[in-house]
Design a protein around this motif. Sequence first.
Motif, PDB file in Angstrom:
ATOM      1  N   GLU A 196      51.257  37.831  48.448  1.00 59.48           N
ATOM      2  CA  GLU A 196      51.204  39.185  47.891  1.00 59.48           C
ATOM      3  C   GLU A 196      50.160  39.280  46.780  1.00 59.48           C
ATOM      4  O   GLU A 196      49.400  40.240  46.705  1.00 59.48           O
ATOM      5  N   ILE A 197      50.161  38.283  45.893  1.00 56.97           N
ATOM      6  CA  ILE A 197      49.176  38.270  44.805  1.00 56.97           C
ATOM      7  C   ILE A 197      47.766  38.247  45.375  1.00 56.97           C
ATOM      8  O   ILE A 197      46.878  38.975  44.918  1.00 56.97           O
ATOM      9  N   HIS A 198      47.575  37.425  46.398  1.00 55.47           N
ATOM     10  CA  HIS A 198      46.254  37.322  47.019  1.00 55.47           C
ATOM     11  C   HIS A 198      45.826  38.635  47.665  1.00 55.47           C
ATOM     12  O   HIS A 198      44.651  39.022  47.608  1.00 55.47           O
ATOM     13  N   TYR A 248      39.969  40.186  42.158  1.00 59.11           N
ATOM     14  CA  TYR A 248      39.290  39.001  41.625  1.00 59.11           C
ATOM     15  C   TYR A 248      38.126  39.427  40.732  1.00 59.11           C
ATOM     16  O   TYR A 248      37.317  40.281  41.097  1.00 59.11           O
ATOM     17  N   LYS A 249      38.058  38.827  39.531  1.00 60.60           N
ATOM     18  CA  LYS A 249      36.973  39.151  38.607  1.00 60.60           C
ATOM     19  C   LYS A 249      36.454  37.896  37.923  1.00 60.60           C
ATOM     20  O   LYS A 249      37.202  36.938  37.713  1.00 60.60           O
ATOM     21  N   GLU A 250      35.180  37.925  37.588  1.00 57.78           N
ATOM     22  CA  GLU A 250      34.559  36.860  36.809  1.00 57.78           C
ATOM     23  C   GLU A 250      33.916  37.477  35.571  1.00 57.78           C
ATOM     24  O   GLU A 250      33.339  38.567  35.636  1.00 57.78           O
ATOM     25  N   PHE A 251      34.032  36.771  34.451  1.00 58.34           N
ATOM     26  CA  PHE A 251      33.443  37.229  33.199  1.00 58.34           C
ATOM     27  C   PHE A 251      32.703  36.075  32.536  1.00 58.34           C
ATOM     28  O   PHE A 251      33.173  34.930  32.557  1.00 58.34           O
ATOM     29  N   GLU A 252      31.575  36.380  31.936  1.00 58.89           N
ATOM     30  CA  GLU A 252      30.856  35.380  31.162  1.00 58.89           C
ATOM     31  C   GLU A 252      31.550  35.194  29.817  1.00 58.89           C
ATOM     32  O   GLU A 252      32.343  36.043  29.384  1.00 58.89           O
ATOM     33  N   SER A 289      43.506  50.107  23.825  1.00 56.22           N
ATOM     34  CA  SER A 289      43.285  50.500  25.213  1.00 56.22           C
ATOM     35  C   SER A 289      44.602  50.389  25.986  1.00 56.22           C
ATOM     36  O   SER A 289      45.482  49.601  25.621  1.00 56.22           O
ATOM     37  N   TYR A 290      44.737  51.177  27.027  1.00 56.36           N
ATOM     38  CA  TYR A 290      45.931  51.089  27.874  1.00 56.36           C
ATOM     39  C   TYR A 290      45.744  49.973  28.908  1.00 56.36           C
ATOM     40  O   TYR A 290      44.659  49.814  29.479  1.00 56.36           O
ATOM     41  N   ILE A 291      46.791  49.213  29.132  1.00 54.41           N
ATOM     42  CA  ILE A 291      46.746  48.101  30.075  1.00 54.41           C
ATOM     43  C   ILE A 291      47.214  48.592  31.441  1.00 54.41           C
ATOM     44  O   ILE A 291      48.308  49.133  31.565  1.00 54.41           O
ATOM     45  N   VAL A 292      46.385  48.412  32.455  1.00 51.62           N
ATOM     46  CA  VAL A 292      46.753  48.855  33.806  1.00 51.62           C
ATOM     47  C   VAL A 292      46.950  47.686  34.758  1.00 51.62           C
ATOM     48  O   VAL A 292      47.443  47.865  35.869  1.00 51.62           O
ATOM     49  N   SER A 293      46.558  46.475  34.328  1.00 51.93           N
ATOM     50  CA  SER A 293      46.686  45.307  35.188  1.00 51.93           C
ATOM     51  C   SER A 293      47.125  44.087  34.387  1.00 51.93           C
ATOM     52  O   SER A 293      46.866  44.005  33.181  1.00 51.93           O
ATOM     53  N   VAL A 334      39.079  38.150  24.317  1.00 50.97           N
ATOM     54  CA  VAL A 334      37.661  37.818  24.483  1.00 50.97           C
ATOM     55  C   VAL A 334      37.554  36.477  25.195  1.00 50.97           C
ATOM     56  O   VAL A 334      38.250  35.521  24.841  1.00 50.97           O
ATOM     57  N   THR A 335      36.703  36.397  26.190  1.00 48.24           N
ATOM     58  CA  THR A 335      36.552  35.149  26.926  1.00 48.24           C
ATOM     59  C   THR A 335      35.933  34.076  26.033  1.00 48.24           C
ATOM     60  O   THR A 335      34.878  34.278  25.442  1.00 48.24           O
ATOM     61  N   GLU A 336      36.598  32.947  25.936  1.00 45.70           N
ATOM     62  CA  GLU A 336      36.096  31.808  25.167  1.00 45.70           C
ATOM     63  C   GLU A 336      35.063  31.036  25.985  1.00 45.70           C
ATOM     64  O   GLU A 336      34.093  30.500  25.440  1.00 45.70           O
ATOM     65  N   THR A 337      35.269  30.973  27.294  1.00 51.03           N
ATOM     66  CA  THR A 337      34.356  30.337  28.234  1.00 51.03           C
ATOM     67  C   THR A 337      34.114  31.319  29.382  1.00 51.03           C
ATOM     68  O   THR A 337      34.670  32.417  29.394  1.00 51.03           O
ATOM     69  N   ASP A 338      33.299  30.929  30.344  1.00 59.74           N
ATOM     70  CA  ASP A 338      33.225  31.702  31.583  1.00 59.74           C
ATOM     71  C   ASP A 338      34.613  31.692  32.216  1.00 59.74           C
ATOM     72  O   ASP A 338      35.296  30.661  32.208  1.00 59.74           O
ATOM     73  N   VAL A 339      35.014  32.828  32.761  1.00 64.71           N
ATOM     74  CA  VAL A 339      36.397  32.995  33.212  1.00 64.71           C
ATOM     75  C   VAL A 339      36.454  33.570  34.625  1.00 64.71           C
ATOM     76  O   VAL A 339      35.647  34.419  35.000  1.00 64.71           O
ATOM     77  N   LYS A 340      37.434  33.060  35.382  1.00 67.66           N
ATOM     78  CA  LYS A 340      37.788  33.654  36.673  1.00 67.66           C
ATOM     79  C   LYS A 340      39.257  34.051  36.606  1.00 67.66           C
ATOM     80  O   LYS A 340      40.084  33.253  36.141  1.00 67.66           O
ATOM     81  N   LEU A 341      39.568  35.274  37.035  1.00 65.27           N
ATOM     82  CA  LEU A 341      40.972  35.698  36.993  1.00 65.27           C
ATOM     83  C   LEU A 341      41.273  36.717  38.074  1.00 65.27           C
ATOM     84  O   LEU A 341      40.375  37.271  38.708  1.00 65.27           O
ATOM     85  N   LEU A 342      42.565  36.914  38.277  1.00 63.71           N
ATOM     86  CA  LEU A 342      43.047  37.956  39.179  1.00 63.71           C
ATOM     87  C   LEU A 342      43.760  39.022  38.361  1.00 63.71           C
ATOM     88  O   LEU A 342      44.583  38.697  37.502  1.00 63.71           O
ATOM     89  N   MET A 343      43.432  40.276  38.618  1.00 67.12           N
ATOM     90  CA  MET A 343      44.100  41.385  37.945  1.00 67.12           C
ATOM     91  C   MET A 343      45.111  41.993  38.914  1.00 67.12           C
ATOM     92  O   MET A 343      44.747  42.483  39.982  1.00 67.12           O
ATOM     93  N   VAL A 344      46.383  41.929  38.526  1.00 63.91           N
ATOM     94  CA  VAL A 344      47.473  42.433  39.367  1.00 63.91           C
ATOM     95  C   VAL A 344      47.943  43.778  38.812  1.00 63.91           C
ATOM     96  O   VAL A 344      48.202  43.898  37.612  1.00 63.91           O
ATOM     97  N   PRO A 345      48.057  44.821  39.646  1.00 64.32           N
ATOM     98  CA  PRO A 345      48.522  46.124  39.159  1.00 64.32           C
ATOM     99  C   PRO A 345      49.852  46.011  38.427  1.00 64.32           C
ATOM    100  O   PRO A 345      50.764  45.316  38.887  1.00 64.32           O
ATOM    101  N   LYS A 346      49.967  46.710  37.306  1.00 61.70           N
ATOM    102  CA  LYS A 346      51.152  46.567  36.459  1.00 61.70           C
ATOM    103  C   LYS A 346      52.440  46.993  37.163  1.00 61.70           C
ATOM    104  O   LYS A 346      53.524  46.532  36.818  1.00 61.70           O
TER     105      LYS A 346
END
Length: 210
Positions: A20-22, A27-31, A41-45, A95-107
């Motif tokens: 289900e999560i998949h 999927y997002k990547e951030f530097e 800000s409002y949190i949606v994920s 704030v990203t401390e390193t390069d980051v990969k994450l999944l945003m799941v709807p709240k």
Amino acid sequence: MIEELKFNYGYLFEEDLLNEIHSIGVYKEFESSTTIIDTNSYIVSIPLLLEGAIKILREDENGDELVLYYLEKGDTCAVTLSCCVGQTKSKIRAVTETDVKLLMVPKEKMSDWLSKYKSWQEFILQSYHNRLQEFIEAVDTIAFLNMDQRLFKYLRDKALVNHNDSISVTHQEIANDLHTSRVVVSRLLKSLEKQGKIKLQRNLIQVLEI
């Protein structure tokens, strides 16, 4: 991406929940040094961290910030969970401390999965517990440690989440994170170097005691 998800969360979640999560996670990547959640800000994920580290900061009314704790792979942020439940604005900045990969799941899935999957319920409760312990540690650090002790703990924590004993950080960035002045940081860094705890290099600080 499913392999990263299973590697980081497979020991926690059953196969149906992982699928289900998949299927719905974005999927997002951030530097590094990217703000991914801002104050007010409002949190949606809900973020599920697959790789890297995220720094959680609290900002006062004057705009000064203080580092509360770090998130690493396999974590989520309890503050975002609270904001989702209460439908309130964020009280922290992430704030990203390193390069980051994450999944945003709807709240919306947070409450659905609480009743559907026991593993998700345990994960959320454990996340609240872990973050509470880190909040207590942050309060204890401010209340009971001298600034030189706080600085050295900050450097050690930063080295650990970066998996590198050589840290690329400016004196001003440290001052901002510890809610103090650059002059104080520079003086205390020289003192820590004399004690043999760190080594100051050009644009780098090497932590010798981890």
